[in-house]
Scaffold this active site. Structure first.
Site, mmCIF file in Angstrom:
data_model
loop_
_atom_site.group_PDB
_atom_site.id
_atom_site.type_symbol
_atom_site.label_atom_id
_atom_site.label_comp_id
_atom_site.label_asym_id
_atom_site.label_seq_id
_atom_site.Cartn_x
_atom_site.Cartn_y
_atom_site.Cartn_z
ATOM 1 N N TYR B 197 17.834 9.048 9.007
ATOM 2 C CA TYR B 197 16.923 8.267 8.579
ATOM 3 C C TYR B 197 16.779 7.273 8.056
ATOM 4 O O TYR B 197 16.978 6.621 9.038
ATOM 5 C CB TYR B 197 17.557 8.950 7.236
ATOM 6 C CG TYR B 197 18.747 8.077 6.439
ATOM 7 C CD1 TYR B 197 20.105 7.916 6.755
ATOM 8 C CD2 TYR B 197 18.288 7.012 6.054
ATOM 9 C CE1 TYR B 197 21.243 7.422 6.271
ATOM 10 C CE2 TYR B 197 19.224 5.428 5.077
ATOM 11 C CZ TYR B 197 20.561 5.916 5.536
ATOM 12 O OH TYR B 197 20.808 4.902 5.253
ATOM 13 N N CYS B 198 15.607 7.676 7.749
ATOM 14 C CA CYS B 198 14.692 6.171 7.378
ATOM 15 C C CYS B 198 13.489 6.058 6.338
ATOM 16 O O CYS B 198 14.866 6.119 4.995
ATOM 17 C CB CYS B 198 14.183 5.970 8.354
ATOM 18 S SG CYS B 198 12.618 7.302 8.994
ATOM 19 N N ARG B 199 12.883 5.729 6.002
ATOM 20 C CA ARG B 199 11.904 5.725 4.235
ATOM 21 C C ARG B 199 11.887 6.754 3.672
ATOM 22 O O ARG B 199 11.321 6.217 2.876
ATOM 23 C CB ARG B 199 11.094 4.813 5.040
ATOM 24 C CG ARG B 199 11.393 3.211 5.729
ATOM 25 C CD ARG B 199 10.323 2.217 5.987
ATOM 26 N NE ARG B 199 10.414 1.063 5.855
ATOM 27 C CZ ARG B 199 9.303 0.529 7.116
ATOM 28 N NH1 ARG B 199 8.482 1.298 7.370
ATOM 29 N NH2 ARG B 199 10.149 -1.302 7.403
ATOM 30 N N CYS B 203 8.230 8.541 7.275
ATOM 31 C CA CYS B 203 8.484 7.082 8.197
ATOM 32 C C CYS B 203 8.533 8.099 9.843
ATOM 33 O O CYS B 203 9.235 9.468 9.853
ATOM 34 C CB CYS B 203 9.820 6.467 7.840
ATOM 35 S SG CYS B 203 10.524 5.737 8.924
ATOM 36 N N TYR B 227 16.061 7.074 2.164
ATOM 37 C CA TYR B 227 17.059 6.353 1.096
ATOM 38 C C TYR B 227 16.526 6.064 0.058
ATOM 39 O O TYR B 227 16.993 6.785 -1.294
ATOM 40 C CB TYR B 227 16.934 4.746 1.862
ATOM 41 C CG TYR B 227 17.842 4.414 1.083
ATOM 42 C CD1 TYR B 227 19.211 4.594 0.583
ATOM 43 C CD2 TYR B 227 17.257 3.318 0.138
ATOM 44 C CE1 TYR B 227 20.203 3.817 0.343
ATOM 45 C CE2 TYR B 227 17.775 2.301 -0.498
ATOM 46 C CZ TYR B 227 19.461 2.959 -0.770
ATOM 47 O OH TYR B 227 19.744 1.937 -1.485
#
Lengths: 251, 251
Positions: B197-199, B203, B227
């Site tokens: 996962y990221c932003r 993303c 997140y």
DNA sequence: ACCATATTCAAGGGAATGCTTGAATACGCC
DNA sequence: GGCGTATTCAAGCATTCCCTTGAATATGGT
């Protein structure tokens, strides 16, 4: 050395290999796309338009009159909203009815107001200046109104312009515009509390209706939010099917 | 007669009496206030800044590097965000850390992306150009991940820059930036599915991590959102308290 | 076909915006 | 006190934006 790195010009520095997606240029363009949605709400006049269209569809000259701008200027603002996808149109003879393109737009507009209300320092002052003193006014929440709306001890009046009432209103409400209010006081049962609502939390119509009713010794309260919030919450609504929605000219 | 009415210049035509609140001028100013909140998101660079600050606080030069702009220009954008109330600052020695002023701002940013995704015609193309083809990539929803995160058959990796991981991350996730990923493949257990996962939904980091993992024959999926959405949903998060959050320079 | 109404289009002027450059301010360290 | 770093401020330029004005287009009625 003040400039950003040129060595990673077209490839994100987080990307280990050269052929992966994620170029800086494409990122800039994507975020410019997001920004174009916000940009279209960055004019107070367009914000007014969205606030009105959140009540239901409306033809150009109705909107123009409502926001107190020339038809040409209103049309151009509407074109911008259209290009950004926030509104859609429906033609009916010579009239073109604009409406929000979906509930997400309504949520966006609510989010803008929420952020402004919570974090914009000057907003309290601006709201006070437009709305006047609300501190002595009794209010009711959506949930409470839905609970008590069938009890028979209160009556709900919609004080928005007639066109907006006809485009959709709280189920069981009666339309009483501010202009009519004083001449129709006798039509309000004096053994019930009157609950007035209008466009939203920053709409002045319901406030002024409550003030007028109080002056005539009638118990009255204001619904904290307006019709769009009621509708978006999935609470019962109805529309006048007796006639097609028209704009209302004061003149 | 194209001009708006002048006779009701400073008093809303719906208002029956002269001394009630609701002047057109005050209304314009109030809506200009709302618009000023949207205006600050009407620049792609400021949108990028908000997207980064939604991950947690960050000093100016970290942001400047992230959005690939000069420090001076970044600072001016931050001043505008500050004036509009969207961000707040915290001083620590010579560094000034910026962060979003509240969760309402995060919701506003999410609403902008939602409207753009649903209604802006060109967005699909822009997203495709930045993110590449996502159609063959396996994804997982927030709810599903929370359900399965303790089961032991998957491992969650956070592929954002280290500074963002330290400012806050999904409880139980391990930090593996894209740069490190290929050299740390042996640290990933090969009997579990890797969830990256990221932003947020737009993303590119997690996408590229999954692509890299697939190339090495490792089962991997991307969390659909990032997140901030996980945190805003009230799902369990944790932060690195071992050290104060720093920015990370690639150079 | 002609006219009235509703809306859009096109051109222009004054103000605001985004980015750049170079200097100024604020804090920590020696 | 003087130096290095982090951030902000100020001036300049090309571009964009908002509103105005006047004309053009489209639909419906007679």
């Amino acid at each position: 050395m003040n400039k950003p790195g040129k060595s990673t010009e077209d490839m994100d520095s987080q990307t280990p290999m050269g052929h992966y997606p994620g170029s800086h240029k494409a990122k800039r363009e994507l975020f410019d796309g997001f920004a174009s949605v916000a940009k279209v709400l960055s004019s107070g006049r367009r914000a007014e338009i969205v606030d009105i269209l959140a009540q239901g569809e409306r033809p150009v000259d109705g909107i123009s009159h409502e926001i107190d701008q020339t038809i040409a200027n209103t049309s151009q603002h509407l074109q911008q909203l259209l290009r950004a996808g926030l509104v859609k149109t429906r033609r009916e003879g010579t009239r073109i009815y604009y409406s929000l393109s979906g509930p997400a737009v309504s949520r966006l507009w609510a989010a803008v107001r929420e952020v402004a209300g919570e974090h914009l320092a000057e907003l309290d002052e601006l709201a006070m200046s437009y709305l006047g003193d609300r501190s002595t006014m009794m209010t009711m929440t959506r949930a409470e109104l839905r609970e008590r709306i069938g009890d028979g001890d209160l009556i709900v009046i919609d004080v928005r312009p007639e066109a907006e009432f006809q485009a959709g209103h709280i189920a069981g409400a009666m339309s009483v515009t501010l202009k009519e209010l004083e001449t129709r006081l006798d039509q309000l049962p004096n053994d019930r509390i009157v609950v007035a609502y209008c466009r939203g939390p920053y709409c002045v119509f319901a406030d002024n209706a409550v003030r007028t009713l109080h002056q005539h010794g009638i118990q009255a309260a204001r619904l904290e939010e307006g019709y769009p919030e009621w509708k978006d919450a999935g609470f019962p609504v109805e529309a006048s099917t007796t006639d097609l929605p028209r704009h209302d000219h004061a003149s």
